[in-house]
Design a protein around this motif. Sequence first.
Motif, PDB file in Angstrom:
ATOM      1  N   ALA A   1      28.796  18.531  46.643  1.00 42.44           N
ATOM      2  CA  ALA A   1      28.946  19.972  46.381  1.00 42.44           C
ATOM      3  C   ALA A   1      28.731  20.760  47.670  1.00 42.44           C
ATOM      4  CB  ALA A   1      27.961  20.427  45.307  1.00 42.44           C
TER       5      ALA A   1
ATOM      6  N   ALA B   1      31.742  20.195  50.005  1.00 37.14           N
ATOM      7  CA  ALA B   1      32.926  20.884  49.494  1.00 37.14           C
ATOM      8  C   ALA B   1      32.768  22.390  49.693  1.00 37.14           C
ATOM      9  CB  ALA B   1      33.141  20.560  48.020  1.00 37.14           C
ATOM     10  N   GLY B   2      31.532  22.868  49.518  1.00 35.42           N
ATOM     11  CA  GLY B   2      31.265  24.285  49.740  1.00 35.42           C
ATOM     12  C   GLY B   2      31.585  24.690  51.176  1.00 35.42           C
TER      13      GLY B   2
ATOM     14  N   GLY C   1      35.179  25.591  51.525  1.00 33.19           N
ATOM     15  CA  GLY C   1      35.405  26.962  51.070  1.00 33.19           C
ATOM     16  C   GLY C   1      34.920  27.976  52.093  1.00 33.19           C
ATOM     17  N   LEU C   2      33.756  27.719  52.652  1.00 31.28           N
ATOM     18  CA  LEU C   2      33.200  28.634  53.656  1.00 31.28           C
ATOM     19  C   LEU C   2      34.130  28.712  54.868  1.00 31.28           C
ATOM     20  CD1 LEU C   2      30.689  30.400  54.162  1.00 31.28           C
ATOM     21  CD2 LEU C   2      29.646  28.438  55.315  1.00 31.28           C
TER      22      LEU C   2
ATOM     23  N   ARG D   1      37.398  28.301  54.874  1.00 29.27           N
ATOM     24  CA  ARG D   1      38.600  29.068  54.530  1.00 29.27           C
ATOM     25  C   ARG D   1      38.294  30.557  54.415  1.00 29.27           C
ATOM     26  NH1 ARG D   1      40.363  24.410  50.204  1.00 29.27           N
ATOM     27  NH2 ARG D   1      41.501  23.114  51.691  1.00 29.27           N
ATOM     28  N   ALA D   2      37.129  30.872  53.846  1.00 28.46           N
ATOM     29  CA  ALA D   2      36.748  32.279  53.694  1.00 28.46           C
ATOM     30  C   ALA D   2      36.527  32.922  55.066  1.00 28.46           C
ATOM     31  CB  ALA D   2      35.482  32.387  52.841  1.00 28.46           C
ATOM     32  N   LEU D   3      35.757  32.246  55.908  1.00 26.07           N
ATOM     33  CA  LEU D   3      35.424  32.856  57.197  1.00 26.07           C
ATOM     34  C   LEU D   3      36.613  32.845  58.148  1.00 26.07           C
ATOM     35  CD1 LEU D   3      31.733  31.669  57.729  1.00 26.07           C
ATOM     36  CD2 LEU D   3      32.603  33.793  56.715  1.00 26.07           C
TER      37      LEU D   3
ATOM     38  N   ARG E   1      39.666  33.519  57.354  1.00 23.39           N
ATOM     39  CA  ARG E   1      40.404  34.751  57.044  1.00 23.39           C
ATOM     40  C   ARG E   1      39.636  35.980  57.494  1.00 23.39           C
ATOM     41  NH1 ARG E   1      44.788  34.220  53.506  1.00 23.39           N
ATOM     42  NH2 ARG E   1      44.947  32.143  52.613  1.00 23.39           N
ATOM     43  N   GLU E   2      38.327  35.951  57.214  1.00 26.66           N
ATOM     44  CA  GLU E   2      37.532  37.145  57.477  1.00 26.66           C
ATOM     45  C   GLU E   2      37.349  37.424  58.965  1.00 26.66           C
ATOM     46  OE1 GLU E   2      34.023  37.499  55.101  1.00 26.66           O
ATOM     47  OE2 GLU E   2      33.003  38.734  56.601  1.00 26.66           O
TER      48      GLU E   2
ATOM     49  N   ALA F   1      38.758  29.397  46.264  1.00 23.16           N
ATOM     50  CA  ALA F   1      38.149  28.196  46.850  1.00 23.16           C
ATOM     51  C   ALA F   1      39.200  27.359  47.576  1.00 23.16           C
ATOM     52  CB  ALA F   1      37.483  27.353  45.756  1.00 23.16           C
ATOM     53  N   LEU F   2      40.450  27.493  47.164  1.00 21.34           N
ATOM     54  CA  LEU F   2      41.524  26.698  47.766  1.00 21.34           C
ATOM     55  C   LEU F   2      42.127  27.379  48.985  1.00 21.34           C
ATOM     56  CD1 LEU F   2      43.346  25.747  44.419  1.00 21.34           C
ATOM     57  CD2 LEU F   2      41.578  24.454  45.616  1.00 21.34           C
ATOM     58  N   VAL F   3      42.141  28.692  48.976  1.00 19.04           N
ATOM     59  CA  VAL F   3      42.827  29.403  50.060  1.00 19.04           C
ATOM     60  C   VAL F   3      41.917  30.319  50.883  1.00 19.04           C
ATOM     61  CG1 VAL F   3      45.072  29.352  48.955  1.00 19.04           C
ATOM     62  CG2 VAL F   3      43.547  31.268  48.502  1.00 19.04           C
ATOM     63  N   GLY F   4      40.664  30.480  50.476  1.00 17.33           N
ATOM     64  CA  GLY F   4      39.781  31.384  51.193  1.00 17.33           C
ATOM     65  C   GLY F   4      40.035  32.825  50.799  1.00 17.33           C
ATOM     66  N   SER F   5      39.178  33.703  51.282  1.00 17.25           N
ATOM     67  CA  SER F   5      39.313  35.117  50.959  1.00 17.25           C
ATOM     68  C   SER F   5      38.516  35.920  51.973  1.00 17.25           C
ATOM     69  CB  SER F   5      38.765  35.376  49.566  1.00 17.25           C
ATOM     70  OG  SER F   5      38.770  36.756  49.288  1.00 17.25           O
TER      71      SER F   5
ATOM     72  N   SER G   1      32.488  35.427  51.345  1.00 11.63           N
ATOM     73  CA  SER G   1      32.075  34.078  51.755  1.00 11.63           C
ATOM     74  C   SER G   1      31.085  33.407  50.790  1.00 11.63           C
ATOM     75  CB  SER G   1      31.549  34.068  53.190  1.00 11.63           C
ATOM     76  OG  SER G   1      30.576  35.058  53.379  1.00 11.63           O
TER      77      SER G   1
ATOM     78  N   VAL H   1      33.236  32.305  47.670  1.00  9.16           N
ATOM     79  CA  VAL H   1      34.202  31.245  47.970  1.00  9.16           C
ATOM     80  C   VAL H   1      33.475  29.922  48.250  1.00  9.16           C
ATOM     81  CG1 VAL H   1      36.027  30.492  49.525  1.00  9.16           C
ATOM     82  CG2 VAL H   1      35.916  32.881  48.809  1.00  9.16           C
ATOM     83  N   ALA H   2      32.377  29.991  48.995  1.00  6.99           N
ATOM     84  CA  ALA H   2      31.618  28.758  49.284  1.00  6.99           C
ATOM     85  C   ALA H   2      31.101  28.143  47.989  1.00  6.99           C
ATOM     86  CB  ALA H   2      30.469  29.064  50.236  1.00  6.99           C
TER      87      ALA H   2
ATOM     88  N   ALA I   1      34.037  26.669  45.958  1.00  9.07           N
ATOM     89  CA  ALA I   1      34.530  25.429  46.572  1.00  9.07           C
ATOM     90  C   ALA I   1      33.537  24.294  46.328  1.00  9.07           C
ATOM     91  CB  ALA I   1      34.753  25.635  48.067  1.00  9.07           C
ATOM     92  N   ALA I   2      32.251  24.618  46.392  1.00  5.80           N
ATOM     93  CA  ALA I   2      31.221  23.603  46.116  1.00  5.80           C
ATOM     94  C   ALA I   2      31.362  23.071  44.689  1.00  5.80           C
ATOM     95  CB  ALA I   2      29.828  24.197  46.334  1.00  5.80           C
TER      96      ALA I   2
ATOM     97  N   ILE J   1      34.065  22.610  43.085  1.00  5.55           N
ATOM     98  CA  ILE J   1      35.134  21.604  43.041  1.00  5.55           C
ATOM     99  C   ILE J   1      34.593  20.248  43.501  1.00  5.55           C
ATOM    100  CG2 ILE J   1      37.370  20.940  44.037  1.00  5.55           C
ATOM    101  CD1 ILE J   1      38.132  23.906  44.034  1.00  5.55           C
TER     102      ILE J   1
END
Lengths: 161, 239
Positions: free
Chosen positions: A63, A66-67, A70-71, A73-75, A77-78, B141-145, B149, B152-153, B156-157, B159
């Motif tokens: 987890a 995987a998180g 996500g972090l 992908r988020a960062l 973009r940001e 979670a797949l494409v970010g935003s 943060s 999204v984190a 994604a976790a 998943i």
Amino acid sequence: MTMAPVDRYPLDDWWRVVDTNLSGSFYLARAAVSHLRTTRGAIVFVSSEWGITGWPEASAYAASKAGLVGLTRALARELAPAIRVNAIAPGIIDTPQLEVDAGAAGISLREMKSRYADGIPLRRIATAREIAATVAFLASDDAAFYTGQVLHPNGGTTTAS
Amino acid sequence: MTATPDSVALVTGASGGIGRATAERLAALGYRVAINYLTNRAGGESVAAAVGGRAYRADVSDPAAVEELVARVEAELGPIAIAVSNAGIYQQVALEDVTDEQWRRTLRINLGGAFHLTRVVAPGMRRRGEGSIVFVASELALVGSDRASPYVAAKAALIGLGRSLARELAPEIRVNVVAPGPVDTPLLPDSERGPAYTAAIPLRRIGRPEEIAAAIVHIAEAPWTTGAVYSPNGGVVIQ
């Protein structure tokens, strides 16, 4: 990294793993961001193959890793265009953790390595140096057009996106 | 898995939005539905009344509260066949402005809620030889935003958690993830409702909670599906 079945996973251990691996990376990024804006720097997070594929009895570790994807992908973009943010999701690496795993499984280190290697198309585990090279690449100007990406140095075990 | 008159489903965060639609769909199929809520008591009670289920207040970020929730549901309605971890919070906040408490709370609810629920429902499901768990993540979670943060984190976790638990809890228990795109719920920010945003969605509109509920219930009942991530998202994510 504690391994335990989900219904018997000690709660404190579960959150210690998540908070070290995921929250720790988040705190680092948050603290570094203003500096990185001035240097137009890059962030590289170290995720894991297990974060992509999942792994039994490794719920907290998977987890948390995987998180990190996500972090990333988020960062990415940001913080674009000033800061690039990427990650690696390495497979099994020759590190001291292997000795711990071998001990837990009651087998020799050699046997442990060979078991892992059997499941890897390149028929060996990675060296830490090889993984470091991937991190260095993503941090370097050679990777100037990479952001929000996850590279998978894993000897060919997954082709997951 | 086909519903019998005794089958029980628990949906967290079911006082509105996707959780409510999921509870309604499960009830229409014959499940006895436990409606979990945290702050919206009126919403939780009204869903329960509408679907002939029961409402239960519990904070999913609190492991003891989740233990008590599952114990009460199983005592009052029966053994849980389907558990849907849907409760979640969302905040738009720039990285530099995320407080320690925002980060912690988002992880504890959005990720911890699923972990706490699974660790409590899994032993009974394993003992009974079957069970189905669905985590509600997010297409983000797949494409970010931008400026989300912690959310999204955590999603994604979820998943990674779902994929691990699918391996670990097989073959008795299936664990799957639904990662919805932008859906018309109170959580959806205004920036994702306007024509400029929907014009960029291949299917040219945001989703309806009922459409996500359909995916959740489908995957919950799909007998040979585990560790899967379904993402009904109008084509926002095509990869």
